[in-house]
Design a protein around this motif. Structure first.
Motif, PDB file in Angstrom:
ATOM      1  N   GLY A 118       0.791  -1.227   0.000  1.00 61.31           N
ATOM      2  CA  GLY A 118       0.000   0.000   0.000  1.00 61.31           C
ATOM      3  C   GLY A 118       0.819   1.271   0.000  1.00 61.31           C
ATOM      4  N   HIS A 119       2.116   1.178  -0.225  1.00 58.30           N
ATOM      5  CA  HIS A 119       2.999   2.343  -0.229  1.00 58.30           C
ATOM      6  C   HIS A 119       3.754   2.413  -1.555  1.00 58.30           C
ATOM      7  CE1 HIS A 119       2.258   1.772   4.063  1.00 58.30           C
ATOM      8  NE2 HIS A 119       2.658   3.015   4.257  1.00 58.30           N
ATOM      9  N   LEU A 120       3.758   3.597  -2.144  1.00 59.21           N
ATOM     10  CA  LEU A 120       4.489   3.870  -3.372  1.00 59.21           C
ATOM     11  C   LEU A 120       5.625   4.834  -3.054  1.00 59.21           C
ATOM     12  CD1 LEU A 120       4.745   3.799  -6.528  1.00 59.21           C
ATOM     13  CD2 LEU A 120       3.206   5.785  -6.547  1.00 59.21           C
ATOM     14  N   MET A 121       6.858   4.411  -3.327  1.00 55.22           N
ATOM     15  CA  MET A 121       7.998   5.299  -3.078  1.00 55.22           C
ATOM     16  C   MET A 121       8.515   5.867  -4.388  1.00 55.22           C
ATOM     17  SD  MET A 121      11.716   4.628  -1.248  1.00 55.22           S
ATOM     18  CE  MET A 121      11.193   5.053   0.426  1.00 55.22           C
ATOM     19  N   VAL A 122       8.696   7.195  -4.392  1.00 57.32           N
ATOM     20  CA  VAL A 122       9.378   7.914  -5.461  1.00 57.32           C
ATOM     21  C   VAL A 122      10.301   8.920  -4.777  1.00 57.32           C
ATOM     22  CG1 VAL A 122       7.497   7.629  -7.119  1.00 57.32           C
ATOM     23  CG2 VAL A 122       7.554   9.658  -5.643  1.00 57.32           C
ATOM     24  N   HIS A 123      11.221   9.492  -5.532  1.00 57.95           N
ATOM     25  CA  HIS A 123      12.115  10.452  -4.888  1.00 57.95           C
ATOM     26  C   HIS A 123      11.453  11.795  -4.652  1.00 57.95           C
ATOM     27  CE1 HIS A 123      15.641  12.536  -3.562  1.00 57.95           C
ATOM     28  NE2 HIS A 123      15.578  13.387  -4.569  1.00 57.95           N
ATOM     29  N   ALA A 124      10.708  12.298  -5.639  1.00 55.53           N
ATOM     30  CA  ALA A 124      10.160  13.653  -5.532  1.00 55.53           C
ATOM     31  C   ALA A 124       8.644  13.674  -5.474  1.00 55.53           C
ATOM     32  CB  ALA A 124      10.656  14.516  -6.694  1.00 55.53           C
ATOM     33  N   GLY A 125       7.969  13.140  -6.478  1.00 56.31           N
ATOM     34  CA  GLY A 125       6.517  13.228  -6.464  1.00 56.31           C
ATOM     35  C   GLY A 125       5.865  12.467  -7.599  1.00 56.31           C
ATOM     36  N   VAL A 126       4.527  12.550  -7.623  1.00 56.19           N
ATOM     37  CA  VAL A 126       3.703  11.868  -8.614  1.00 56.19           C
ATOM     38  C   VAL A 126       2.722  12.885  -9.186  1.00 56.19           C
ATOM     39  CG1 VAL A 126       1.991  10.043  -8.994  1.00 56.19           C
ATOM     40  CG2 VAL A 126       3.919   9.632  -7.450  1.00 56.19           C
ATOM     41  N   LEU A 127       2.646  12.983 -10.493  1.00 63.38           N
ATOM     42  CA  LEU A 127       1.725  13.928 -11.122  1.00 63.38           C
ATOM     43  C   LEU A 127       0.275  13.507 -10.896  1.00 63.38           C
ATOM     44  CD1 LEU A 127       3.645  14.721 -14.426  1.00 63.38           C
ATOM     45  CD2 LEU A 127       3.135  16.310 -12.563  1.00 63.38           C
ATOM     46  N   PRO A 128      -0.649  14.475 -10.879  1.00 62.10           N
ATOM     47  CA  PRO A 128      -2.029  14.177 -10.464  1.00 62.10           C
ATOM     48  C   PRO A 128      -2.760  13.175 -11.344  1.00 62.10           C
ATOM     49  CG  PRO A 128      -1.824  16.445 -11.280  1.00 62.10           C
ATOM     50  CD  PRO A 128      -0.443  15.924 -11.094  1.00 62.10           C
ATOM     51  N   MET A 188       6.692  21.901  -6.344  1.00 65.36           N
ATOM     52  CA  MET A 188       5.477  22.709  -6.433  1.00 65.36           C
ATOM     53  C   MET A 188       4.853  22.613  -7.818  1.00 65.36           C
ATOM     54  SD  MET A 188       5.158  24.203  -3.383  1.00 65.36           S
ATOM     55  CE  MET A 188       4.428  25.853  -3.357  1.00 65.36           C
ATOM     56  N   CYS A 189       3.526  22.750  -7.853  1.00 64.68           N
ATOM     57  CA  CYS A 189       2.766  22.740  -9.104  1.00 64.68           C
ATOM     58  C   CYS A 189       1.717  23.843  -9.056  1.00 64.68           C
ATOM     59  CB  CYS A 189       2.046  21.413  -9.307  1.00 64.68           C
ATOM     60  SG  CYS A 189       3.102  19.969  -9.509  1.00 64.68           S
ATOM     61  N   ASN A 190       1.185  24.182 -10.220  1.00 67.81           N
ATOM     62  CA  ASN A 190       0.018  25.056 -10.213  1.00 67.81           C
ATOM     63  C   ASN A 190      -1.237  24.200 -10.079  1.00 67.81           C
ATOM     64  OD1 ASN A 190      -0.682  24.071 -12.768  1.00 67.81           O
ATOM     65  ND2 ASN A 190       0.097  25.871 -13.845  1.00 67.81           N
ATOM     66  N   VAL A 191      -2.382  24.823 -10.066  1.00 63.55           N
ATOM     67  CA  VAL A 191      -3.627  24.103  -9.811  1.00 63.55           C
ATOM     68  C   VAL A 191      -3.924  23.067 -10.890  1.00 63.55           C
ATOM     69  CG1 VAL A 191      -5.110  25.765 -10.999  1.00 63.55           C
ATOM     70  CG2 VAL A 191      -6.031  24.432  -9.075  1.00 63.55           C
ATOM     71  N   HIS A 192      -3.315  23.236 -12.057  1.00 65.82           N
ATOM     72  CA  HIS A 192      -3.531  22.292 -13.153  1.00 65.82           C
ATOM     73  C   HIS A 192      -2.515  21.150 -13.138  1.00 65.82           C
ATOM     74  CE1 HIS A 192      -6.400  25.156 -14.727  1.00 65.82           C
ATOM     75  NE2 HIS A 192      -5.471  26.098 -14.759  1.00 65.82           N
ATOM     76  N   GLY A 193      -1.623  21.156 -12.166  1.00 67.37           N
ATOM     77  CA  GLY A 193      -0.637  20.099 -12.085  1.00 67.37           C
ATOM     78  C   GLY A 193       0.589  20.321 -12.932  1.00 67.37           C
ATOM     79  N   HIS A 194       0.813  21.553 -13.391  1.00 66.02           N
ATOM     80  CA  HIS A 194       2.029  21.872 -14.139  1.00 66.02           C
ATOM     81  C   HIS A 194       3.155  22.155 -13.155  1.00 66.02           C
ATOM     82  CE1 HIS A 194      -0.049  23.035 -18.157  1.00 66.02           C
ATOM     83  NE2 HIS A 194      -0.736  22.115 -17.517  1.00 66.02           N
ATOM     84  N   MET A 195       4.307  21.559 -13.384  1.00 66.54           N
ATOM     85  CA  MET A 195       5.420  21.654 -12.439  1.00 66.54           C
ATOM     86  C   MET A 195       6.111  23.013 -12.512  1.00 66.54           C
ATOM     87  SD  MET A 195       7.113  17.842 -12.941  1.00 66.54           S
ATOM     88  CE  MET A 195       6.978  17.853 -14.747  1.00 66.54           C
ATOM     89  N   ASP A 196       6.526  23.495 -11.342  1.00 67.94           N
ATOM     90  CA  ASP A 196       7.317  24.722 -11.238  1.00 67.94           C
ATOM     91  C   ASP A 196       8.642  24.362 -10.566  1.00 67.94           C
ATOM     92  OD1 ASP A 196       8.323  27.128  -9.556  1.00 67.94           O
ATOM     93  OD2 ASP A 196       6.952  28.056 -10.984  1.00 67.94           O
ATOM     94  N   PHE A 197       9.766  24.632 -11.245  1.00 64.03           N
ATOM     95  CA  PHE A 197      11.069  24.226 -10.725  1.00 64.03           C
ATOM     96  C   PHE A 197      11.838  25.376 -10.069  1.00 64.03           C
ATOM     97  CE2 PHE A 197      10.188  21.364 -14.343  1.00 64.03           C
ATOM     98  CZ  PHE A 197      10.083  20.185 -13.632  1.00 64.03           C
TER      99      PHE A 197
END
Length: 280
Positions: A118-128, A188-197
């Motif tokens: 029940g756990h998914l590991m990634v380094h940074a994140g998962v897109l919506p 961080m992302c915007n409300v649409h799930g676009h990544m901000d670096f």
């Protein structure tokens, strides 16, 4: 791995081998010789002992699952001759090791995502728009490319900030960049799930940006899955049902953190290593 074995997820080590040894020596962990360990990426770089850390993790053998972080990929890029070492990089001990090729090969065969219990590991994140199966499938595309005889040429195509969002229609190079950036660099992302670096600090209330794990409409929420990640020392420890951040800033003089999956019990050790000035 036995389905009954305890799994300890461990945050970013970044070459702090003494801290890792101290953590693994804690009674809750050392007293369980059948325990397995998940490392959330960034095994190397910035700390004093990248080579010792890599050897320590490799020595765990089948008890260890280590996913790739952005610093691990940076090491691969330098080893491939694609990138130049930065002034803050501390992995020349790996590049100069007698078995450097073997170490680099071990690293490039690591996964970018891992799922169990029940756990998914990634380094940074998962897109919506990604569920567990899609995340693992997309990660596998990168894993295949890095394990290829042409891995150096493949890796060279993965650099860049664009596109900043996902589309199933993206071709190979665009796909690679989005997958790599989401799994190893996103905060961080915007409300649409676009990544901000550009934003790398602790999240604050902002009508324009939000942490990736708070973007509305995340498909993975419907799967009753906890995502474990690191990468975000300025966020620090976060433990909630759907998202767990284990990057507690070991390299910045913070702590190295382990969490047991079955009950989310935490074990932490203080870290004496402090790198200045502050860099991400």
């Amino acid at each position: 791995m036995s389905s009954t074995a305890n799994i300890w997820a461990i945050g970013d080590v970044q070459g702090c081998c003494q801290s890792l040894n101290d953590l693994l020596a804690q009674p809750e962990i050392a007293g369980d010789p059948q325990a397995h360990f998940w490392f959330a990426g960034d095994l190397v770089n910035r700390g004093p002992d990248s080579l010792a850390t890599l050897n320590r993790v490799i020595a765990l053998g089948e008890r260890c699952t280590a996913i790739l972080g952005n610093h691990d990929l940076h090491l691969l890029g330098v080893a491939a001759g694609i990138k130049k070492p930065g002034k803050s990089d501390t992995f020349t001990d790996i590049l100069n090791a007698p078995n450097a090729d073997e170490l680099i090969d071990w690293l490039r065969y690591r996964p970018l995502a891992h799922y169990a219990q029940g756990h998914l590991m990634v380094h940074a994140g998962v897109l919506p728009k990604w569920d567990v199966d899609k995340t693992l499938s997309l990660a596998a595309e990168i894993e295949t490319a890095l394990r290829s005889p042409n891995w150096k040429a493949n890796l060279k195509k993965m650099y860049g900030n664009d596109p900043a969002h996902w589309s199933d229609d993206f071709s190979r190079n665009k796909r690679f960049r989005v997958i790599i950036n989401a799994l190893t660099r996103m905060r961080m992302c915007n409300v649409h799930g676009h990544m901000d670096f550009t934003y790398k600090h602790a999240p604050v209330a902002d009508e324009r940006l939000m942490p990736w794990f708070d973007v509305p409409g995340r498909v993975i929420l419907n799967d009753d899955v906890t995502i474990i990640f690191g990468h975000w020392s300025t966020l620090g420890l976060l433990v909630r049902p759907d998202a767990v951040c284990l990057d507690t800033g070991c390299i910045w003089g913070g702590q190295l953190t382990a969490m047991r999956l079955r009950d989310h019990k935490l074990v932490q050790v203080n870290c004496e290593q402090q790198q200045k000035p502050f860099e991400l």
